[in-house]
Design an enzyme around this catalytic site. Structure first.
Site, PDB file in Angstrom:
ATOM      1  N   LYS A 137     -11.812 -34.466  -0.566  1.00 21.81           N
ATOM      2  CA  LYS A 137     -11.205 -35.278  -0.171  1.00 21.81           C
ATOM      3  C   LYS A 137      -9.630 -35.521  -1.069  1.00 21.81           C
ATOM      4  O   LYS A 137      -8.391 -35.064  -0.887  1.00 21.81           O
ATOM      5  CB  LYS A 137     -11.177 -36.504   0.429  1.00 21.81           C
ATOM      6  CG  LYS A 137      -9.479 -37.540   1.254  1.00 21.81           C
ATOM      7  CD  LYS A 137      -9.964 -38.376   1.961  1.00 21.81           C
ATOM      8  CE  LYS A 137      -8.520 -39.181   1.925  1.00 21.81           C
ATOM      9  NZ  LYS A 137      -8.971 -40.176   2.614  1.00 21.81           N
ATOM     10  N   HIS A 284     -27.272   3.009  19.535  1.00 26.33           N
ATOM     11  CA  HIS A 284     -26.026   2.437  20.247  1.00 26.33           C
ATOM     12  C   HIS A 284     -26.592   0.530  21.382  1.00 26.33           C
ATOM     13  O   HIS A 284     -25.907  -0.205  22.125  1.00 26.33           O
ATOM     14  CB  HIS A 284     -25.308   2.291  20.940  1.00 26.33           C
ATOM     15  CG  HIS A 284     -24.694   4.157  20.379  1.00 26.33           C
ATOM     16  ND1 HIS A 284     -23.673   5.452  20.908  1.00 26.33           N
ATOM     17  CD2 HIS A 284     -24.348   4.308  18.641  1.00 26.33           C
ATOM     18  CE1 HIS A 284     -23.561   5.788  19.506  1.00 26.33           C
ATOM     19  NE2 HIS A 284     -23.912   5.334  18.695  1.00 26.33           N
TER      20      HIS A 284
END
Length: 520
Positions: A137, A284
């Site tokens: 922070k 595929h």
């Protein structure tokens, strides 16, 4: 003022060398606790223990060490604010310029099969995440490091900026710290969710949680995604590699996005077969050849022969370790990837002749994938994986003609394959081998035609599996005309009786599974 570094780490990799450089080259003083302080002191470094600095001893068996205003005040102070500086001075708090923290090994602990809940709970870090979040922070005024791999970069930025980490570097480290704590919390939440269910409302209709989070760590930047203009990366979930992240890549070019998608599709098919050697050849995400046989070589040859044109450049998966004869057979054509639970040294040597071929060993092909994901605009969809165990003994035979034992075996085989073909899926098989596959068509009639045309004369006496019901009897008639003798489908159409009647009139066997396996 001499700068202060707080070091409190579970992973001690590189710790001593890093701390020595901080002290000797950049003049830091060290503040530490527990095992970290002990290791630094044993290395001859001067360390102030957190308990001595705060005046508060470690309590509750070490559960509380760094949760103190003198620690968090030194981290969170905004040094450009007069009031914060005054508070530090009034409370005899030194500003902390560097926080180096990594967390208790929670994931490593729960990965042990014999770990108890009590042991797991003790590996939930409290002080560590609090330190990381506080330091992240306040990145405007200090640096936070959460992994040993960051040490060299931090020292380099000090060298390049007169002993001060650049703002950009601090911002990057802040982000990594928040990502680290988020992933840590996610691992804890996932573990606990497996032990005790989330409270459900009386209107709940799903087993999925109200809040769903997933965290991944970048394992590899991929060359590109489905197409060259799409950036892509491979992420692993959790700190401990599982699934494809745990696979051993014996040879070949780096895996691509499409390789990984196809490999996962192949894995999901091959684990359907456990009793006999089995081979899957896939393109595929759709199987172009699947076969079972007494030997692995025969299974591969049958799968390859099912559609040798589509097999070119395909993905191959086996349910058993690869032997020499099978490896030799695979060198006769171009293949993208091969995966198996093992590979004999002889087979490895043979396959090395194909230097670009990617050869992977995944000892545990049966890795559980509990949920699947699909991104949509503004969110994502989650569903339980289609891992339901089918029960052939519960499947009704709805025709007068009953299947022979051999036909039952074939019906089960065809159904297992159809589950993994893109809808609308039609699969034609005989003798434990796919003969024709109709995948991804906009209507089932088209899929039937494609599969039967591919099977050709071999459809005589063959079996046909459909992942969805037949709302009309035309496909049944088309199948019978091509020589199909048995059909398996989920049933559930309002016009099931039409299809059943057609099967009876034509002397076919028809089995209904009661379960639909659409794969969109």
């Amino acid at each position: 003022m001499v700068r202060l570094a707080l070091l409190s780490v579970s992973d001690k990799t590189g710790l001593v060398d890093f701390a020595q450089t901080l002290v000797q080259q950049f003049g830091f003083e060290l503040l530490s606790s527990g095992g970290t302080a002990k290791i630094l002191q044993e290395a001859g470094l001067t360390v102030t223990k957190v308990a001595d600095y705060t005046g508060s001893p470690e309590i509750l068996g070490g559960r509380v060490k760094t949760l103190h205003p003198r620690i968090h005040g030194g981290i969170l102070a905004r040094r450009d604010l007069e009031q914060d500086r005054a508070d530090l001075q009034a409370n005899n708090i030194r500003p902390i310029d560097l926080v180096v923290v990594n967390l208790y090994p929670f994931e490593q602990t729960i990965a042990r099969g014999d770990v108890s809940l009590a042991e797991a709970i003790e590996q939930i870090d409290i002080g560590g995440p609090t330190l990381l979040r506080a330091a992240a922070k306040n990145f405007a005024h200090l640096t936070v490091l959460c992994h040993p791999r960051q040490y060299p970069d931090y020292l380099q930025t000090l060298q390049e900026n007169q002993g001060v980490a650049s703002l950009g570097f601090r911002q990057g480290c802040s982000l990594q710290a928040f990502q680290h704590t988020a992933a840590y919390d996610q691992a804890i939440a996932t573990y606990l969710a497996q032990l005790y269910p989330e409270p459900k409302s009386t209107t709940a209709t799903t087993e999925l949680p109200k809040t769903y989070s997933v965290t991944g760590f970048q394992r590899q930047e991929l060359r590109y995604g489905e197409n060259p203009h799409q950036p892509a990366s491979w992420y692993q979930t959790g700190q401990i590699p599982t699934g494809w992240a745990a696979a051993e890549i014996l040879q070949g070019k780096p895996l691509s996005y499409n390789n990984l998608v196809d490999l996962e599709a192949a894995r999901r098919i091959i684990i359907e077969f456990t009793e006999q050697p089995a081979a899957v050849i896939l393109k595929h995400t759709n199987p172009c050849g699947v076969a079972i046989a007494p030997t692995l070589l025969e299974a591969y040859e049958k799968a390859f022969g099912a559609d040798s044109i589509s097999a070119f450049g395909g993905i191959v998966a086996f349910n058993q370790g690869i032997d020499g004869p099978t490896a030799t057979a695979m060198t006769q054509t171009f293949l993208e990837c091969i995966v198996a639970p093992g590979c004999a040294p002889e087979a490895v040597e043979i396959l090395q002749k194909k230097s670009k071929l990617r050869l992977l060993i995944l000892p545990d092909l049966t890795v559980q994938v509990p949920e699947t994901f699909q991104a949509i605009a503004g969110g994502f969809l989650v569903q339980k994986s289609d891992e339901q165990t089918d029960r052939p003994e519960d499947w009704p035979v709805v025709t007068v003609k009953q299947p022979t034992p051999d036909q039952w075996t074939e019906l089960i085989f065809a159904w297992k394959v159809a589950k993994h073909v893109k809808s609308n899926a039609i699969v034609v098989t005989r003798n434990g081998t796919t003969l024709g596959v109709g995948a991804g068509q906009m209507n089932r009639v088209g899929s039937v035609k494609i599969a039967l045309e591919q099977a050709g004369e071999k459809a005589q006496g063959a079996t046909l599996a459909s992942d969805g019901f037949f709302p009309f009897d035309d496909s049944v008639k088309t199948a019978a005309a091509a020589g199909i003798t048995a059909i398996i489908q989920p049933g559930g159409s309002l016009r099931d009786e039409d299809s059943i009647r057609a099967a009876n009139d034509l002397g076919l066997v028809m089995v209904l599974t009661g379960t639909r396996h659409f794969l969109h």
